[in-house]
Motif scaffolding. Structure first.
Motif, PDB file in Angstrom:
ATOM      1  N   LYS A 147       0.512  -1.345   0.085  1.00 26.20           N
ATOM      2  CA  LYS A 147      -0.374  -0.159   0.133  1.00 26.20           C
ATOM      3  C   LYS A 147       1.198   1.656   0.196  1.00 26.20           C
ATOM      4  O   LYS A 147      -0.048   2.039  -0.649  1.00 26.20           O
ATOM      5  CB  LYS A 147      -1.538   0.267   1.457  1.00 26.20           C
ATOM      6  N   ALA A 148       2.295   1.007   0.366  1.00 27.31           N
ATOM      7  CA  ALA A 148       3.151   2.023   0.599  1.00 27.31           C
ATOM      8  C   ALA A 148       4.073   2.621  -0.754  1.00 27.31           C
ATOM      9  O   ALA A 148       4.270   3.319  -1.084  1.00 27.31           O
ATOM     10  CB  ALA A 148       4.253   2.295   1.779  1.00 27.31           C
ATOM     11  N   GLY A 149       3.391   1.481  -1.571  1.00 30.35           N
ATOM     12  CA  GLY A 149       4.372   1.599  -2.388  1.00 30.35           C
ATOM     13  C   GLY A 149       5.604   0.553  -3.070  1.00 30.35           C
ATOM     14  O   GLY A 149       7.106   0.547  -3.512  1.00 30.35           O
ATOM     15  N   TYR A 150       5.768  -0.345  -1.701  1.00 32.80           N
ATOM     16  CA  TYR A 150       7.231  -1.027  -1.566  1.00 32.80           C
ATOM     17  C   TYR A 150       6.628  -2.608  -1.745  1.00 32.80           C
ATOM     18  O   TYR A 150       5.540  -2.503  -2.104  1.00 32.80           O
ATOM     19  CB  TYR A 150       7.876  -0.761  -0.425  1.00 32.80           C
ATOM     20  N   LYS A 151       8.179  -3.347  -1.951  1.00 34.81           N
ATOM     21  CA  LYS A 151       7.479  -4.319  -1.770  1.00 34.81           C
ATOM     22  C   LYS A 151       8.813  -5.171  -1.184  1.00 34.81           C
ATOM     23  O   LYS A 151       8.798  -4.826  -0.423  1.00 34.81           O
ATOM     24  CB  LYS A 151       8.244  -4.606  -3.358  1.00 34.81           C
ATOM     25  N   LEU A 152       7.530  -6.299  -0.657  1.00 30.87           N
ATOM     26  CA  LEU A 152       8.430  -7.423   0.690  1.00 30.87           C
ATOM     27  C   LEU A 152       9.662  -7.996  -0.360  1.00 30.87           C
ATOM     28  O   LEU A 152       9.302  -9.626  -0.590  1.00 30.87           O
ATOM     29  CB  LEU A 152       7.383  -8.457   1.596  1.00 30.87           C
ATOM     30  N   THR A 153      10.587  -7.643  -0.185  1.00 33.39           N
ATOM     31  CA  THR A 153      11.424  -8.667  -0.893  1.00 33.39           C
ATOM     32  C   THR A 153      12.194  -9.459   0.306  1.00 33.39           C
ATOM     33  O   THR A 153      11.762  -9.502   1.475  1.00 33.39           O
ATOM     34  CB  THR A 153      13.276  -7.867  -0.891  1.00 33.39           C
ATOM     35  N   SER A 154      12.619 -10.652  -0.409  1.00 35.46           N
ATOM     36  CA  SER A 154      13.407 -11.868   0.178  1.00 35.46           C
ATOM     37  C   SER A 154      14.225 -11.273   1.359  1.00 35.46           C
ATOM     38  O   SER A 154      13.756 -11.216   2.298  1.00 35.46           O
ATOM     39  CB  SER A 154      13.838 -12.431  -0.420  1.00 35.46           C
ATOM     40  N   GLN A 155      15.073 -10.356   1.577  1.00 37.58           N
ATOM     41  CA  GLN A 155      16.191  -9.439   2.413  1.00 37.58           C
ATOM     42  C   GLN A 155      14.722  -9.096   3.523  1.00 37.58           C
ATOM     43  O   GLN A 155      15.135  -8.655   4.580  1.00 37.58           O
ATOM     44  CB  GLN A 155      17.001  -9.332   1.862  1.00 37.58           C
ATOM     45  N   ARG A 156      14.114  -8.593   3.754  1.00 33.50           N
ATOM     46  CA  ARG A 156      13.178  -7.584   3.550  1.00 33.50           C
ATOM     47  C   ARG A 156      12.018  -8.595   5.014  1.00 33.50           C
ATOM     48  O   ARG A 156      11.873  -8.211   6.126  1.00 33.50           O
ATOM     49  CB  ARG A 156      12.098  -6.769   3.188  1.00 33.50           C
ATOM     50  N   GLU A 157      12.040  -9.550   4.602  1.00 34.44           N
ATOM     51  CA  GLU A 157      11.030 -10.468   4.448  1.00 34.44           C
ATOM     52  C   GLU A 157      12.181 -11.803   6.041  1.00 34.44           C
ATOM     53  O   GLU A 157      12.062 -11.369   7.318  1.00 34.44           O
ATOM     54  CB  GLU A 157      10.380 -11.794   4.228  1.00 34.44           C
ATOM     55  N   ASP A 158      13.295 -11.256   5.757  1.00 29.54           N
ATOM     56  CA  ASP A 158      14.455 -12.391   6.661  1.00 29.54           C
ATOM     57  C   ASP A 158      14.725 -11.718   7.470  1.00 29.54           C
ATOM     58  O   ASP A 158      14.487 -12.090   8.371  1.00 29.54           O
ATOM     59  CB  ASP A 158      15.763 -12.645   5.946  1.00 29.54           C
ATOM     60  N   ILE A 159      15.095  -9.937   7.173  1.00 27.59           N
ATOM     61  CA  ILE A 159      14.935  -9.265   8.402  1.00 27.59           C
ATOM     62  C   ILE A 159      13.067  -9.195   9.440  1.00 27.59           C
ATOM     63  O   ILE A 159      13.622  -9.025  10.645  1.00 27.59           O
ATOM     64  CB  ILE A 159      15.136  -7.142   7.806  1.00 27.59           C
ATOM     65  N   LEU A 160      12.747  -8.950   8.657  1.00 25.91           N
ATOM     66  CA  LEU A 160      10.766  -9.436   9.610  1.00 25.91           C
ATOM     67  C   LEU A 160      10.262 -10.817  10.519  1.00 25.91           C
ATOM     68  O   LEU A 160      10.660 -10.056  11.425  1.00 25.91           O
ATOM     69  CB  LEU A 160       9.509  -8.854   8.263  1.00 25.91           C
ATOM     70  N   ARG A 161      11.404 -11.755   9.623  1.00 31.54           N
ATOM     71  CA  ARG A 161      11.464 -12.276  10.824  1.00 31.54           C
ATOM     72  C   ARG A 161      12.303 -12.675  11.836  1.00 31.54           C
ATOM     73  O   ARG A 161      11.531 -12.716  12.798  1.00 31.54           O
ATOM     74  CB  ARG A 161      11.622 -14.085   9.412  1.00 31.54           C
ATOM     75  N   VAL A 162      13.121 -12.674  11.856  1.00 34.93           N
ATOM     76  CA  VAL A 162      14.409 -12.287  13.061  1.00 34.93           C
ATOM     77  C   VAL A 162      13.475 -11.424  14.034  1.00 34.93           C
ATOM     78  O   VAL A 162      14.028 -11.573  14.598  1.00 34.93           O
ATOM     79  CB  VAL A 162      15.829 -11.794  12.784  1.00 34.93           C
ATOM     80  N   LEU A 163      13.052 -10.118  13.415  1.00 33.80           N
ATOM     81  CA  LEU A 163      12.336  -8.862  14.128  1.00 33.80           C
ATOM     82  C   LEU A 163      11.380  -9.883  14.859  1.00 33.80           C
ATOM     83  O   LEU A 163      10.823  -9.604  15.646  1.00 33.80           O
ATOM     84  CB  LEU A 163      11.185  -7.789  13.288  1.00 33.80           C
ATOM     85  N   LEU A 164      10.280 -10.918  14.390  1.00 33.74           N
ATOM     86  CA  LEU A 164       9.416 -11.233  15.106  1.00 33.74           C
ATOM     87  C   LEU A 164       9.690 -12.407  15.915  1.00 33.74           C
ATOM     88  O   LEU A 164       8.442 -12.237  16.845  1.00 33.74           O
ATOM     89  CB  LEU A 164       8.555 -12.012  13.825  1.00 33.74           C
ATOM     90  N   ASP A 165      10.802 -13.192  15.826  1.00 35.50           N
ATOM     91  CA  ASP A 165      11.162 -14.047  16.280  1.00 35.50           C
ATOM     92  C   ASP A 165      12.325 -13.664  18.015  1.00 35.50           C
ATOM     93  O   ASP A 165      12.597 -14.472  18.665  1.00 35.50           O
ATOM     94  CB  ASP A 165      12.628 -14.967  15.696  1.00 35.50           C
ATOM     95  N   ASN A 166      12.496 -12.463  18.018  1.00 35.68           N
ATOM     96  CA  ASN A 166      13.557 -12.234  18.490  1.00 35.68           C
ATOM     97  C   ASN A 166      13.352 -10.574  18.783  1.00 35.68           C
ATOM     98  O   ASN A 166      12.467  -9.222  18.353  1.00 35.68           O
ATOM     99  CB  ASN A 166      14.773 -11.466  18.338  1.00 35.68           C
TER     100      ASN A 166
END
Length: 154
Positions: free
Chosen positions: A17-36
């Motif tokens: 919605k903000a005009g960006y994509k959830l790249t694989s690198q962004r998703e990897d970072i997000l997963r780390v944040l969700l686990d820690n």
């Protein structure tokens, strides 16, 4: 679908919605944040790099800034000058309050917002519309208190 996957889908929609994509690198970072919780950019980088050796520290910093700007994560700065990050729970009106141990650096969260009445009084007295507040208590955690007590006994 587990909670992490549900959260990632919500974040993906918000990013698009903000005009960006959830790249694989962004998703990897997000997963780390969700686990820690309360990781620095460098700690996030090291965790992501162990799974994705192609990621660079600059990419982690850019992603954290983007996710922070989009209010997907919270950027929290404590007295040590190091910014730490955690996932923003959109159901909360305010960010957590924090307990910071001055001895070992441990960070705990106080999830209950006990400042609602204080906020109302400040808004009324100062004609000021509060959007958020952050509060950090500095002291000693239970473990450090117990260790200090043990040293004093010996």
């Amino acid at each position: 679908m587990e909670k992490t996957d549900t959260t990632i889908q919500k974040v993906k929609q918000k990013i698009y919605k903000a005009g960006y994509k959830l790249t694989s690198q962004r998703e990897d970072i997000l997963r780390v944040l969700l686990d820690n919780e309360h990781l620095s950019a460098e700690e996030i980088y090291l965790k992501v790099k162990s799974e994705n050796s192609g990621i660079g520290l600059a990419t982690v910093y850019r992603t954290l800034e983007l996710l922070s700007e989009l209010n997907i994560i919270n950027k929290i700065a404590f007295q040590d000058g190091i910014s730490r990050y955690d996932v923003n729970d959109n159901d909360r009106q305010h960010q957590h309050h924090y307990l910071l141990c001055l001895n070992c650096g441990k960070i705990d969260e106080v999830e209950k917002d006990m400042l609602i009445d204080v906020e109302k009084e400040v808004e009324k007295s100062y004609h000021f519309k509060i959007k958020d507040h952050r509060l950090t208590f500095h002291g000693l955690c239970k473990k450090c208190i117990e260790e200090a007590d043990d040293q004093n006994k010996g």
